[in-house]
Design a protein around this motif. Sequence first.
Motif, PDB file in Angstrom:
ATOM      1  N   MET A 215      17.757  22.426  41.196  1.00  0.00           N
ATOM      2  CA  MET A 215      16.886  23.588  40.988  1.00  0.00           C
ATOM      3  C   MET A 215      17.674  24.746  40.385  1.00  0.00           C
ATOM      4  SD  MET A 215      14.815  23.352  44.611  1.00  0.00           S
ATOM      5  CE  MET A 215      16.305  22.975  45.538  1.00  0.00           C
ATOM      6  N   ARG A 216      17.743  24.813  39.074  1.00  0.00           N
ATOM      7  CA  ARG A 216      18.520  25.849  38.393  1.00  0.00           C
ATOM      8  C   ARG A 216      18.067  27.274  38.714  1.00  0.00           C
ATOM      9  NH1 ARG A 216      19.621  26.461  31.845  1.00  0.00           N
ATOM     10  NH2 ARG A 216      20.725  28.455  31.973  1.00  0.00           N
ATOM     11  N   PRO A 217      16.747  27.561  38.793  1.00  0.00           N
ATOM     12  CA  PRO A 217      16.322  28.950  39.036  1.00  0.00           C
ATOM     13  C   PRO A 217      16.873  29.563  40.320  1.00  0.00           C
ATOM     14  CG  PRO A 217      14.484  27.654  38.234  1.00  0.00           C
ATOM     15  CD  PRO A 217      15.589  26.683  38.542  1.00  0.00           C
ATOM     16  N   ILE A 218      17.230  28.721  41.302  1.00  0.00           N
ATOM     17  CA  ILE A 218      17.722  29.286  42.563  1.00  0.00           C
ATOM     18  C   ILE A 218      19.217  29.564  42.523  1.00  0.00           C
ATOM     19  CG2 ILE A 218      15.947  27.986  43.806  1.00  0.00           C
ATOM     20  CD1 ILE A 218      18.260  26.285  44.973  1.00  0.00           C
ATOM     21  N   LEU A 219      19.873  29.234  41.421  1.00  0.00           N
ATOM     22  CA  LEU A 219      21.321  29.381  41.331  1.00  0.00           C
ATOM     23  C   LEU A 219      21.821  30.784  41.693  1.00  0.00           C
ATOM     24  CD1 LEU A 219      24.119  28.385  40.680  1.00  0.00           C
ATOM     25  CD2 LEU A 219      23.588  28.564  38.238  1.00  0.00           C
ATOM     26  N   PRO A 220      21.296  31.852  41.080  1.00  0.00           N
ATOM     27  CA  PRO A 220      21.777  33.194  41.441  1.00  0.00           C
ATOM     28  C   PRO A 220      21.528  33.524  42.911  1.00  0.00           C
ATOM     29  CG  PRO A 220      20.549  33.257  39.393  1.00  0.00           C
ATOM     30  CD  PRO A 220      20.297  31.912  39.997  1.00  0.00           C
ATOM     31  N   TYR A 221      20.377  33.063  43.427  1.00  0.00           N
ATOM     32  CA  TYR A 221      20.063  33.303  44.836  1.00  0.00           C
ATOM     33  C   TYR A 221      21.048  32.565  45.742  1.00  0.00           C
ATOM     34  CZ  TYR A 221      15.530  35.204  43.374  1.00  0.00           C
ATOM     35  OH  TYR A 221      14.535  35.962  42.803  1.00  0.00           O
ATOM     36  N   ALA A 222      21.387  31.328  45.350  1.00  0.00           N
ATOM     37  CA  ALA A 222      22.298  30.523  46.165  1.00  0.00           C
ATOM     38  C   ALA A 222      23.688  31.151  46.224  1.00  0.00           C
ATOM     39  CB  ALA A 222      22.383  29.106  45.602  1.00  0.00           C
ATOM     40  N   LEU A 223      24.160  31.668  45.107  1.00  0.00           N
ATOM     41  CA  LEU A 223      25.470  32.314  45.078  1.00  0.00           C
ATOM     42  C   LEU A 223      25.501  33.542  45.984  1.00  0.00           C
ATOM     43  CD1 LEU A 223      26.240  32.044  41.263  1.00  0.00           C
ATOM     44  CD2 LEU A 223      27.584  30.989  43.082  1.00  0.00           C
ATOM     45  N   SER A 224      24.498  34.388  45.872  1.00  0.00           N
ATOM     46  CA  SER A 224      24.457  35.592  46.709  1.00  0.00           C
ATOM     47  C   SER A 224      24.166  35.242  48.169  1.00  0.00           C
ATOM     48  CB  SER A 224      23.414  36.585  46.178  1.00  0.00           C
ATOM     49  OG  SER A 224      22.143  35.992  46.055  1.00  0.00           O
ATOM     50  N   PHE A 225      23.428  34.154  48.402  1.00  0.00           N
ATOM     51  CA  PHE A 225      23.165  33.666  49.762  1.00  0.00           C
ATOM     52  C   PHE A 225      24.484  33.309  50.445  1.00  0.00           C
ATOM     53  CE2 PHE A 225      22.467  30.342  52.876  1.00  0.00           C
ATOM     54  CZ  PHE A 225      21.307  30.706  53.540  1.00  0.00           C
ATOM     55  N   ALA A 226      25.318  32.558  49.723  1.00  0.00           N
ATOM     56  CA  ALA A 226      26.623  32.175  50.272  1.00  0.00           C
ATOM     57  C   ALA A 226      27.478  33.406  50.546  1.00  0.00           C
ATOM     58  CB  ALA A 226      27.337  31.235  49.304  1.00  0.00           C
ATOM     59  N   ALA A 227      27.398  34.403  49.653  1.00  0.00           N
ATOM     60  CA  ALA A 227      28.158  35.640  49.838  1.00  0.00           C
ATOM     61  C   ALA A 227      27.701  36.368  51.103  1.00  0.00           C
ATOM     62  CB  ALA A 227      27.993  36.547  48.622  1.00  0.00           C
ATOM     63  N   GLY A 228      26.389  36.456  51.291  1.00  0.00           N
ATOM     64  CA  GLY A 228      25.857  37.126  52.474  1.00  0.00           C
ATOM     65  C   GLY A 228      26.267  36.434  53.756  1.00  0.00           C
TER      66      GLY A 228
END
Length: 273
Positions: A215-228
């Motif tokens: 799921m490419r569209p969730i990529l930015p969310y996944a990166l910031s999710f991991a950061a949080g």
Amino acid sequence: MFEWLSGFSPVKQALIGTLFTWGVTALGASLVFFFKTIKKNLLNGMLGFAAGVMIAASFWSLLAPSIEMAEELGQIPWLTAAVGFLAGGAFLFAVDKFLPHLHIGKDTSQAEGIKTSWQRSVLLVLAITLHNIPEGLAVGVAFGAVAYGLPSASLAGAVALAIGIGLQNFPEGAAVSIPLRREGFSRKKAFLYGQASGVVEPISGVIGALAIVSMRPILPYALSFAAGAMIYVVVEELIPEAQQGEEHIRTEIATIGSMIGFSVMMILDVALG
């Protein structure tokens, strides 16, 4: 330098990267065979170093790329980063409240999460393992992002993140196994539990890479999710534990360790990524 890794799929790259971080955890845990105790000052410095690495990785390797990728995908950068970041913290908050676990040095009656009759050793390992989830997830997401060929996602950057997490896992492994030894565990058992705390990293890493590839569209969310999730662990667990000890020295040692850890991770990301 990392051309040999390019021949593997992103999921296999994530598996290799997180197996490395797990291996370094085990290497650190093996120090229990040589030392029975660890000075509190040294432990605080180790925890501070781990906190510094995680803080730097959260920005340089996760949040900054998340914002750039959100722009490239036509999303609202600040909103994507904020939503993912807060969701990551909320996830760890929920896990922390529900998963039964016990921090080293505390009585069984002080166990957190849902009440259970599980053995003390199991509760200790769960507490140790809890903050390794976002670390593995971060490495997996970083390798998964490489598959899309975006300028802000490079193989070298993902490798830098894996190396950084691995570096902080070495003192972390020792900071787990040696205190367990002090609590009465045998050297072998303390080592097994110490290295077992890193098992979750390959698991969460592969899951993160699979999700990103699918799921490419969730990529930015996944990166910031991991950061949080990583920042939540740093603020809720690592920094408080690093501040324990004699008042006049505990803050200085933990702070110096954090500064060094942050600098090391920043150098790795900028130099390699």
